[in-house]
Design an enzyme around this catalytic site. Structure first.
Site, short mmCIF file in Angstrom:
data_model
loop_
_atom_site.label_atom_id
_atom_site.label_comp_id
_atom_site.label_asym_id
_atom_site.label_seq_id
_atom_site.Cartn_x
_atom_site.Cartn_y
_atom_site.Cartn_z
N GLN A 1 -5.48 -2.02 9.12
CA GLN A 1 -4.76 -3.38 8.60
C GLN A 1 -5.38 -4.77 9.39
O GLN A 1 -5.22 -4.74 10.69
CB GLN A 1 -3.46 -3.47 8.49
N LYS B 1 0.80 -1.14 0.04
CA LYS B 1 0.12 -0.02 -0.04
C LYS B 1 0.81 1.15 -0.12
O LYS B 1 0.55 2.14 -0.71
CB LYS B 1 -0.86 -0.03 1.07
N ASP C 1 -11.37 1.79 3.34
CA ASP C 1 -11.77 0.35 2.88
C ASP C 1 -13.04 0.26 2.82
O ASP C 1 -13.28 -0.75 2.04
CB ASP C 1 -11.64 -0.45 4.27
#
Ligand code: NAP
Length: 286
Positions: free
Chosen positions: A97, A53, A120
């Site tokens: 995460q 990322k 997300d």
């Protein structure tokens, strides 16, 4: 029949060119795009995902802020970190995460990421906009599936799409996005009876199960488009949920693992953060 391999790389390359231009335009207007990535503990897969990322941010010109927290952190302290990022004007998107180390409550932690910074697309509010078919942030992996299908000219309209898996981050949102794109959708899961009967009906088959080689050749209709979401670590390396060797002889198109949907997920994360920044900038003008 030998299937078209729907690799993620050319699609990502095309999308990243546009993303770079959008980020540069924002920068020119004095608005830097910033993604905060929070990693808790030292899960080896999470370390790789966060690194990928960060690399994508660097390629596109997004500022990436890495927040590394020890596995022993308390739920309250983690939530306080997320609250701080939520309040930080400079941060446009926040990603926590997953999975979190044992003892930490993911759902409770995610609730501390406000919808307007939900890179997300996991916030309840964004799940609601997906159901309503209104504007919101879409979860990255299913958004990546749709982008990949579009790049390879697969229009879900009128097709029978069968999604195997009903997780909140992949299966369910993928099914809703295919439905919103006018496919007729069937969702299968571990309690589905005679699974192969359904998968053999699929014009578009999406496998998000988490079991290596689970979808075998006899479960696929000749000419189907097969999207393999699975990322399974096996002694032979990374494997998808689809028996690639067998199914690529039957399908008209198939995504590889690695190099298929996985590549798209990070790209869609970048897309989501840029979208959020542009929305913030537009709201500031109004
Ligand atoms: P998950 O939360 O474990 O969900 C798996 C789903 O598969 C569940 O809905 C489960 O049904 C269903 N399932 C399990 N066994 C089955 C069976 N025998 N027959 C039919 N359905 C069955 O997993 P996930 O988070 O959705 O992830 C799925 C896979 O995608 C994993 O390999 C994961 O690593 C991968 N993934 C890849 C990306 C990417 O970027 N490419 C992103 C996220 C996930 P129940 O609901 O009934 O239990």
């Amino acid at each position: 029949m030998s299937a078209l391999i729907m690799a993620g790389a050319p699609c990502v390359e095309a999308l990243e060119e546009k993303q770079k231009m959008r980020v540069a335009a924002l920068k020119e207007a004095g608005k830097e795009v910033c993604l905060a990535v929070v990693r808790v503990g030292d899960d080896p897969a999470s370390i790789v995902y966060v690194r990928n990322k960060k690399k994508a941010c660097e390629r596109i010109g997004i500022v990436s802020r890495e927040v590394l927290l020890g596995a022993e952190i308390s739920q309250e302290a983690l939530e306080a970190e997320l609250d701080q990022l939520a309040a930080d004007e400079k941060v446009d998107g926040i990603l926590l995460q997953l999975p979190l180390p044992k003892g930490l409550d993911e759902k409770k932690a995610l609730a501390h990421i406000p919808a307007e910074k939900d890179a997300d697309g996991f916030a309840d509010e964004n799940a609601g906009t997906l159901i309503n078919g209104t504007k919101g942030t879409l979860p990255c992996t299913p958004r990546g599936i749709m982008a990949l299908l579009s790049f390879y000219g697969v229009d879900p309209k009128g097709k029978h799409a069968v999604v195997v898996g009903r997780s909140a981050i992949v299966g369910k949102p993928a099914a809703l996005m295919l439905l919103n794109a006018d496919a007729t959708v069937t969702i299968c899961h571990s309690k589905t009876k005679d699974l192969a009967k359904w998968t053999r009906e699929a014009d578009i088959l999406v496998a998000a199960v988490g079991r290596p080689g689970f979808i075998t050749g006899d479960m696929v209709k000749p000419g189907a488009v097969v999207v393999d979401v699975g990322i399974n670590r096996t002694p032979d390396g990374l494997r998808g949920d689809v028996d690639f060797e067998a199914v690529s002889e039957i399908a008209s198109a198939i995504t590889p693992v690695p190099g298929g949907v996985g590549k798209m997920t990070v790209c869609m994360l970048m897309q989501n953060v840029i979208d959020l920044k542009e929305q913030k900038a537009a709201a500031a003008v109004e």
